[in-house]
Scaffold this active site. Sequence first.
Site, mmCIF file in Angstrom:
data_model
loop_
_atom_site.group_PDB
_atom_site.id
_atom_site.type_symbol
_atom_site.label_atom_id
_atom_site.label_comp_id
_atom_site.label_asym_id
_atom_site.label_seq_id
_atom_site.Cartn_x
_atom_site.Cartn_y
_atom_site.Cartn_z
ATOM 1 N N HIS A 65 -3.403 -0.699 -1.375
ATOM 2 C CA HIS A 65 -2.348 -0.151 -2.230
ATOM 3 C C HIS A 65 -2.698 -0.293 -3.721
ATOM 4 O O HIS A 65 -2.474 0.618 -4.510
ATOM 5 C CB HIS A 65 -1.017 -0.844 -1.913
ATOM 6 N N GLU A 68 -5.082 2.306 -4.566
ATOM 7 C CA GLU A 68 -4.401 3.603 -4.716
ATOM 8 C C GLU A 68 -3.868 3.754 -6.146
ATOM 9 O O GLU A 68 -4.030 4.807 -6.768
ATOM 10 C CB GLU A 68 -3.247 3.702 -3.704
ATOM 11 N N HIS A 69 -3.254 2.689 -6.677
ATOM 12 C CA HIS A 69 -2.740 2.769 -8.049
ATOM 13 C C HIS A 69 -3.867 3.019 -9.051
ATOM 14 O O HIS A 69 -3.726 3.788 -9.981
ATOM 15 C CB HIS A 69 -2.031 1.461 -8.420
ATOM 16 N N GLU A 141 7.092 -3.236 -8.159
ATOM 17 C CA GLU A 141 7.216 -2.419 -6.949
ATOM 18 C C GLU A 141 7.530 -3.328 -5.749
ATOM 19 O O GLU A 141 8.352 -3.004 -4.903
ATOM 20 C CB GLU A 141 5.921 -1.622 -6.722
#
Lengths: 425, 458
Positions: A65, A68-69, A141
Amino acid sequence: MQSKAYPHLGETLYSATLPNGLQLRVLPKPGFRTRYAALDVHYGSAYRRFTLGGRSYDTPAGVAHFLEHKAFDLPDGDNALQLLSANGADPNAFTSTGDTCYFFQCAENFEENLRLLIHFVTTPCFTAETVEKERPIIGQEIQMYLDSPDSTVYENLLTQLYAHHPIRERVLGTPESLAEITADTLYDCFNAFYTPANMCLCVAGDVDPEEIEALAREAFPSERAEIPETDFGPAEELLPVEPLCRVQMPVAAPQYLIGAKLPLPASGAEAQRARITALLALRTLFGPSSAFYTRLYSEGIITRNYSYDVDFSAGTATFLLGGESRDPERVLAEFKRELAAAAESGLKSAQLERCRRAAFGARLRGLEDFESVCLSVADGVFDGYDALEAPVLLAQITKAECEAFLRGIRPEMLALSRVDPYTNT
Amino acid sequence: MELKRSEIMPGVWLSTLKTDKFKTACLSLSLLSQLRRETAASYALIPSVLRRGCARYPDLDALAARMDELYGTAVEPVVRRIGEIQAVGFYASIPEGAFLPGGEDVLRPACELLGQLLLSPNTRGGLLRPQYVDSEKEKQLERIRSRINSKGSYAVQRCIEEMCCFEDFAVGSLGSEEDTESINYKKLTKQYHTLLQTSPVEIFYCGRADEKELTAILRDALMTLPRGEIDYEIGTDVRLNAIEAQPRCFEEKMAVTQGRLVMGWRLGEAMEEPDLPALMVFNAVFGGNTTSKLFLNVREKKGLCYSVYSMTELHKGLLLAAAGIDFERCEETRDEILHQLDCMAKGEISEEELDAARKGVASELRMTMDSQGELEGFYLAQALDGTDCGPLELAALAETVTKEQLAAIARAAECDMIYFLRGKDEEDEEDEEDEEEIELSDEELDALLAGEEEEHAE
């Protein structure tokens, strides 16, 4: 490109495997202005331990993740998310346990945007500074999901079902695992998994498949790299670790999920058939036209916030059913009773046939959404089946297959995860 | 794909988009009324009660079986608030015959089913069945209460409620808990008849059938729709200015991990003759997408949050900005958001920002043409506004919006409410323990609700 027509669906799918191993799929949609592209990397949060070139890696939770950022960062300091947006596209990305997917849709400048998508996903640029800058954003998040009852009830269920498979850990990781991630971790995982042979590009819209292929050949790196061997740990028993989990959050009524681990089919084609069978069987016994649903709905035990699914990801197969209920234990008890009755006397043929029709209509509806079509096509590519064959398979599934699936969910395999309101003490 | 619009029965308007692009058709029917505290909860409940059974298919089992037979045709209740107009009715998704075995046509039976649900409910002695009313009432209460489950949307709703506390807009599409609790089946039956007789009706269809064929089918299906004096005097009261000279502030505490800041503005003079494309581009520059000032400054530059965005409600004339943040960074985030709007007011909008926003808005509008759900919402709003500018025309206009127009919108906006949802500290936890002693357990609550239901049944 090879083309395959699905005349009953009015669709034709074009396929190619490029020399670098990239899987390319194009679904032409004449008459639509929207053009959509998804670049799916077969690497998700559960791919924490892997071996490549004789070296073993054990990475912190949340790397896929984080990557991905940071994938959107370009070497010249630009950010691809902003560039795509500035060019009229609507870009986004998600990370799941089994995949990382980058996608956009737009009405104009499609080819330019597609080149940019391919460029940023295949061009790493991670520095200590940019990684530090991203940490508090992902921290927020994580906080956001901690306040979400849907995520909590789901994540708890996975920890109840799985003893050690990394699917039991949060996709985003924890504040602690987040702190362990460095630019080097990101490079290790990027170099291992972000190679064309581990990707599927799926495009839908009013496009020429040959032109898309030519663009892909030119825009992707040409070398074909080895794909890592992933270690998900030893095979799991079918029984859950913890049959019941209750936590409290600010919610109005209990949220719940009933789940079970399912045996993993031997091949992709079997997995596809197993999933279609499972969904048809579940619709027949627990769907909106089932006696189970209408009775519990009328009694006020379940609400319209109710759904079920069978999820195949990262070498696991999981059954899930849930929503909101003032009495989740009652839903579980009724669910078990219904399963036992079906095991005893089988499914009703008329009900099964009606559900088969409804399932066909639902699959037709699913084809309207470019994103859902492209993502299921990509899932099929990685798991070794043709997603657009589903409506044909649906017509072939037998009553005996549905009954066998339902018999396979034994009461002792079930776990219940609930999120209760604070007043429930 | 050209929109055709005609009045097929008194006060019943049909908008059709004929196209063979899609594999399912969409058909929606909305009964329009003024959103008012007194009627919002009752009107919202009506489609759900009707969806429990009609004369021909008296219960959920019969209805669900019928919809399965029609290849999963779905006719579902929909309740919306568009400005201060409440739109209640049904949304149907109907597979196109061209893709069904034997080319079976399910449009006519689906329209018949819609007509039966709307006009021939399962009644007893001419009254809506109390067990259906009470059961759906309970579910509506659950839905209203479950607003707290999703903290982001809850905070936005609460900000609107506090900001518009003197206006009907604050009522929400489902009405209040209190008003829902006071519904009974006799009164609801009366309200159902009033709604049928007086509401303007909007029908939207997008699919393969042509307008003439569909008009004939719908006239048959809706033949018994009673039409009295139609109430066309419905609309939205737009308040141009903030209530007080300084923005009002409201803070709420809940056991949450992340704080939620929501700020609300009145769009002011920009609503006197609203320029839709300019307002859309304005929102895109301010906080509508990833090239916006809020995303680039509040998130990317200052790292204050993961989620930050702005949105507009163009019927009511509201601008809202929302961010999920650490509790102690509320003031800092608020000041940064205000600063970004101030920059816009001063005309500090780069060519890149303007160009990206125009392109984003134009592209989004053009893609509306490919989604039946989006088209339905778009044309219902257009019908209510009495405008007839399609998505493609709006897209072209969006591409011509200027920096000056955006600065003027920013200058006209008046901040009216600053809402913050924060976590509880230890003191609050103790208070909560005290509260819990007087709060009811699930079992007690159930018993109480059951008691109420019995009272109604008597």
